[in-house]
Design a protein around this motif. Structure first.
Motif, PDB file in Angstrom:
ATOM      1  N   PHE A 119     154.637  35.871 -11.355  1.00 40.26           N
ATOM      2  CA  PHE A 119     154.795  34.456 -11.061  1.00 40.26           C
ATOM      3  C   PHE A 119     153.505  33.662 -11.209  1.00 40.26           C
ATOM      4  O   PHE A 119     153.542  32.477 -11.552  1.00 40.26           O
ATOM      5  CB  PHE A 119     155.331  34.285  -9.634  1.00 40.26           C
ATOM      6  N   SER A 120     152.374  34.273 -10.932  1.00 42.75           N
ATOM      7  CA  SER A 120     151.130  33.507 -10.891  1.00 42.75           C
ATOM      8  C   SER A 120     149.924  34.412 -11.069  1.00 42.75           C
ATOM      9  O   SER A 120     150.031  35.648 -11.047  1.00 42.75           O
ATOM     10  CB  SER A 120     151.023  32.770  -9.549  1.00 42.75           C
ATOM     11  N   SER A 121     148.787  33.761 -11.263  1.00 48.19           N
ATOM     12  CA  SER A 121     147.509  34.423 -11.071  1.00 48.19           C
ATOM     13  C   SER A 121     146.892  33.811  -9.817  1.00 48.19           C
ATOM     14  O   SER A 121     147.166  32.653  -9.483  1.00 48.19           O
ATOM     15  CB  SER A 121     146.588  34.227 -12.276  1.00 48.19           C
ATOM     16  N   TYR A 122     146.085  34.591  -9.122  1.00 46.70           N
ATOM     17  CA  TYR A 122     145.455  34.051  -7.913  1.00 46.70           C
ATOM     18  C   TYR A 122     144.111  34.722  -7.709  1.00 46.70           C
ATOM     19  O   TYR A 122     143.895  35.865  -8.092  1.00 46.70           O
ATOM     20  CB  TYR A 122     146.357  34.195  -6.686  1.00 46.70           C
ATOM     21  N   PHE A 123     143.197  33.962  -7.079  1.00 52.97           N
ATOM     22  CA  PHE A 123     141.814  34.398  -6.988  1.00 52.97           C
ATOM     23  C   PHE A 123     141.073  33.521  -5.988  1.00 52.97           C
ATOM     24  O   PHE A 123     141.503  32.399  -5.672  1.00 52.97           O
ATOM     25  CB  PHE A 123     141.133  34.282  -8.360  1.00 52.97           C
ATOM     26  N   PHE A 124     139.944  34.022  -5.487  1.00 53.31           N
ATOM     27  CA  PHE A 124     139.059  33.222  -4.656  1.00 53.31           C
ATOM     28  C   PHE A 124     138.227  32.323  -5.560  1.00 53.31           C
ATOM     29  O   PHE A 124     137.583  32.795  -6.492  1.00 53.31           O
ATOM     30  CB  PHE A 124     138.162  34.113  -3.800  1.00 53.31           C
ATOM     31  N   ALA A 125     138.262  31.036  -5.291  1.00 56.36           N
ATOM     32  CA  ALA A 125     137.615  30.065  -6.163  1.00 56.36           C
ATOM     33  C   ALA A 125     136.117  30.004  -5.907  1.00 56.36           C
ATOM     34  O   ALA A 125     135.675  30.066  -4.758  1.00 56.36           O
ATOM     35  CB  ALA A 125     138.222  28.680  -5.943  1.00 56.36           C
ATOM     36  N   PRO A 126     135.319  29.842  -6.976  1.00 57.77           N
ATOM     37  CA  PRO A 126     133.920  29.458  -6.789  1.00 57.77           C
ATOM     38  C   PRO A 126     133.871  28.008  -6.307  1.00 57.77           C
ATOM     39  O   PRO A 126     134.885  27.305  -6.327  1.00 57.77           O
ATOM     40  CB  PRO A 126     133.328  29.611  -8.190  1.00 57.77           C
ATOM     41  N   LYS A 127     132.711  27.556  -5.899  1.00 54.40           N
ATOM     42  CA  LYS A 127     132.612  26.202  -5.339  1.00 54.40           C
ATOM     43  C   LYS A 127     132.706  25.113  -6.394  1.00 54.40           C
ATOM     44  O   LYS A 127     132.783  23.930  -6.057  1.00 54.40           O
ATOM     45  CB  LYS A 127     131.311  26.070  -4.551  1.00 54.40           C
ATOM     46  N   ASP A 128     132.698  25.460  -7.668  1.00 55.22           N
ATOM     47  CA  ASP A 128     132.800  24.467  -8.743  1.00 55.22           C
ATOM     48  C   ASP A 128     133.769  24.963  -9.815  1.00 55.22           C
ATOM     49  O   ASP A 128     133.396  25.196 -10.952  1.00 55.22           O
ATOM     50  CB  ASP A 128     131.426  24.172  -9.336  1.00 55.22           C
ATOM     51  N   LEU A 129     135.014  25.089  -9.437  1.00 54.52           N
ATOM     52  CA  LEU A 129     136.034  25.667 -10.318  1.00 54.52           C
ATOM     53  C   LEU A 129     136.539  24.642 -11.331  1.00 54.52           C
ATOM     54  O   LEU A 129     136.816  23.490 -10.991  1.00 54.52           O
ATOM     55  CB  LEU A 129     137.204  26.177  -9.477  1.00 54.52           C
ATOM     56  N   VAL A 130     136.686  25.069 -12.589  1.00 57.20           N
ATOM     57  CA  VAL A 130     137.320  24.274 -13.629  1.00 57.20           C
ATOM     58  C   VAL A 130     138.467  25.097 -14.223  1.00 57.20           C
ATOM     59  O   VAL A 130     138.274  26.239 -14.634  1.00 57.20           O
ATOM     60  CB  VAL A 130     136.322  23.889 -14.742  1.00 57.20           C
ATOM     61  N   LEU A 131     139.649  24.508 -14.254  1.00 56.25           N
ATOM     62  CA  LEU A 131     140.820  25.133 -14.871  1.00 56.25           C
ATOM     63  C   LEU A 131     141.180  24.338 -16.111  1.00 56.25           C
ATOM     64  O   LEU A 131     141.305  23.106 -16.054  1.00 56.25           O
ATOM     65  CB  LEU A 131     142.004  25.143 -13.899  1.00 56.25           C
ATOM     66  N   GLU A 132     141.361  25.032 -17.235  1.00 53.13           N
ATOM     67  CA  GLU A 132     141.682  24.370 -18.493  1.00 53.13           C
ATOM     68  C   GLU A 132     143.116  24.695 -18.915  1.00 53.13           C
ATOM     69  O   GLU A 132     143.647  25.751 -18.601  1.00 53.13           O
ATOM     70  CB  GLU A 132     140.715  24.839 -19.591  1.00 53.13           C
ATOM     71  N   ASN A 133     143.729  23.747 -19.631  1.00 55.11           N
ATOM     72  CA  ASN A 133     145.073  23.928 -20.213  1.00 55.11           C
ATOM     73  C   ASN A 133     146.114  24.264 -19.150  1.00 55.11           C
ATOM     74  O   ASN A 133     146.873  25.221 -19.269  1.00 55.11           O
ATOM     75  CB  ASN A 133     145.037  25.037 -21.283  1.00 55.11           C
ATOM     76  N   VAL A 134     146.138  23.478 -18.089  1.00 60.02           N
ATOM     77  CA  VAL A 134     147.021  23.782 -16.957  1.00 60.02           C
ATOM     78  C   VAL A 134     148.024  22.668 -16.647  1.00 60.02           C
ATOM     79  O   VAL A 134     148.736  22.745 -15.649  1.00 60.02           O
ATOM     80  CB  VAL A 134     146.188  24.087 -15.683  1.00 60.02           C
ATOM     81  N   LYS A 135     148.114  21.653 -17.477  1.00 59.35           N
ATOM     82  CA  LYS A 135     149.021  20.532 -17.196  1.00 59.35           C
ATOM     83  C   LYS A 135     150.444  21.024 -16.971  1.00 59.35           C
ATOM     84  O   LYS A 135     150.978  21.821 -17.744  1.00 59.35           O
ATOM     85  CB  LYS A 135     148.990  19.518 -18.331  1.00 59.35           C
ATOM     86  N   GLY A 136     151.055  20.552 -15.869  1.00 57.41           N
ATOM     87  CA  GLY A 136     152.418  20.927 -15.526  1.00 57.41           C
ATOM     88  C   GLY A 136     152.537  22.171 -14.674  1.00 57.41           C
ATOM     89  O   GLY A 136     153.623  22.471 -14.159  1.00 57.41           O
ATOM     90  N   LYS A 137     151.447  22.894 -14.498  1.00 56.77           N
ATOM     91  CA  LYS A 137     151.482  24.114 -13.697  1.00 56.77           C
ATOM     92  C   LYS A 137     151.332  23.807 -12.212  1.00 56.77           C
ATOM     93  O   LYS A 137     150.725  22.806 -11.820  1.00 56.77           O
ATOM     94  CB  LYS A 137     150.395  25.088 -14.140  1.00 56.77           C
ATOM     95  N   THR A 138     151.903  24.671 -11.394  1.00 60.01           N
ATOM     96  CA  THR A 138     151.726  24.565  -9.946  1.00 60.01           C
ATOM     97  C   THR A 138     150.374  25.146  -9.566  1.00 60.01           C
ATOM     98  O   THR A 138     150.036  26.260  -9.982  1.00 60.01           O
ATOM     99  CB  THR A 138     152.843  25.311  -9.198  1.00 60.01           C
ATOM    100  N   VAL A 139     149.615  24.392  -8.796  1.00 63.62           N
ATOM    101  CA  VAL A 139     148.298  24.821  -8.338  1.00 63.62           C
ATOM    102  C   VAL A 139     148.288  24.732  -6.809  1.00 63.62           C
ATOM    103  O   VAL A 139     148.384  23.644  -6.246  1.00 63.62           O
ATOM    104  CB  VAL A 139     147.170  23.942  -8.920  1.00 63.62           C
ATOM    105  N   SER A 140     148.206  25.870  -6.156  1.00 69.83           N
ATOM    106  CA  SER A 140     148.175  25.898  -4.699  1.00 69.83           C
ATOM    107  C   SER A 140     146.773  26.213  -4.213  1.00 69.83           C
ATOM    108  O   SER A 140     146.114  27.116  -4.729  1.00 69.83           O
ATOM    109  CB  SER A 140     149.159  26.940  -4.150  1.00 69.83           C
ATOM    110  N   LEU A 141     146.325  25.462  -3.216  1.00 73.03           N
ATOM    111  CA  LEU A 141     145.023  25.669  -2.595  1.00 73.03           C
ATOM    112  C   LEU A 141     145.259  26.229  -1.199  1.00 73.03           C
ATOM    113  O   LEU A 141     145.879  25.570  -0.355  1.00 73.03           O
ATOM    114  CB  LEU A 141     144.232  24.362  -2.509  1.00 73.03           C
ATOM    115  N   TYR A 142     144.775  27.421  -0.962  1.00 73.18           N
ATOM    116  CA  TYR A 142     145.051  28.114   0.294  1.00 73.18           C
ATOM    117  C   TYR A 142     143.738  28.450   0.990  1.00 73.18           C
ATOM    118  O   TYR A 142     142.979  29.305   0.510  1.00 73.18           O
ATOM    119  CB  TYR A 142     145.858  29.384   0.014  1.00 73.18           C
TER     120      TYR A 142
END
Length: 215
Positions: free
Chosen positions: A138-161
């Motif tokens: 269903f997803s990929s998940y990971f601990f974010a660095p303090k300056d995260l950039v995600l590319e080519n993600v338009k329309g995707k669900t992004v959850s911040l936990y």
């Protein structure tokens, strides 16, 4: 920060299979410099006809392995009997000792949620030493660095936990942006946001933050 391999050129990443729900589709292996499995994952890799000769090591206590396994793959076994650590944690220690900084993990999710939470906690322990990305159906998940950039993600669900609290979060490219806001497990979490731009940025000041990105 690219969260998924897109080519066939070998990278400095390690690939690790652990004993959760087996992936329906196995990832490309050619792009990894090291491939490993826990002894539990070794069983489902055999069932899926994974080319076991590609494994660099298999770690665990091997209580459930047959003599044939021992004879054929003995040189790949690393015996790790310490019951105070999970097989996942012990495998990450070996990978870190070999000098790797990035690890893609399959089999981290499971029907038993204590298994999933345990794996997430282990990833938290290693978050400053290893860049660990989990993949499931269903997803990929990971601990974010303090300056995260995600590319080519338009329309995707992004959850911040938050894990358990994240301070002064600033986001761009999300439907519901955050501007110097805090997330806390006891008061407010940031699940089920949506990327409205191809490029999403997530910055924060302190704490730990898990990102779930739909596949």
């Amino acid at each position: 920060m690219n969260q998924k391999n897109t080519g066939t050129q070998m990278t400095d990443k390690a690939l690790l299979f652990i004993n959760g729900i087996p992936p329906k589709n196995l990832p490309e292996t050619e792009v990894y410099s090291l491939i490993a499995a826990t002894d539990g994952a070794f069983h489902y890799l055999k069932e899926k006809n994974f080319p076991l000769e590609k494994l660099d090591f298999i770690s665990g206590d091997f209580d459930s392995h047959s003599g044939n396994d021992e004879n054929v793959y003995q040189e790949k076994f690393i015996y790790t009997p310490d019951q105070n650590k999970t097989d996942f944690q012990k495998s990450l220690e070996i990978i870190a000792e070999k000098g790797f900084k990035k690890v893609d993990v399959y089999g981290g999710s499971g029907a038993e949620m204590d298994h999933f939470l345990g794996n997430l906690t282990v990833a938290f322990i290693f978050k400053d030493a290893l860049e660990i990305t989990f993949f499931d159906e269903f997803s990929s998940y990971f601990f974010a660095p303090k300056d995260l950039v995600l590319e080519n993600v338009k329309g995707k669900t992004v959850s911040l936990y938050p894990f358990p609290k994240t301070v002064n979060i600033i986001t761009t490219g999300l439907k519901w942006p955050l501007t110097k806001e805090n997330l806390d497990l006891t008061t407010r979490i940031g699940t089920r946001n949506i990327a409205v731009d191809e490029r999403v940025t997530i910055d924060f000041e302190n704490g730990a933050l898990v990102i779930f990105l739909s596949r």
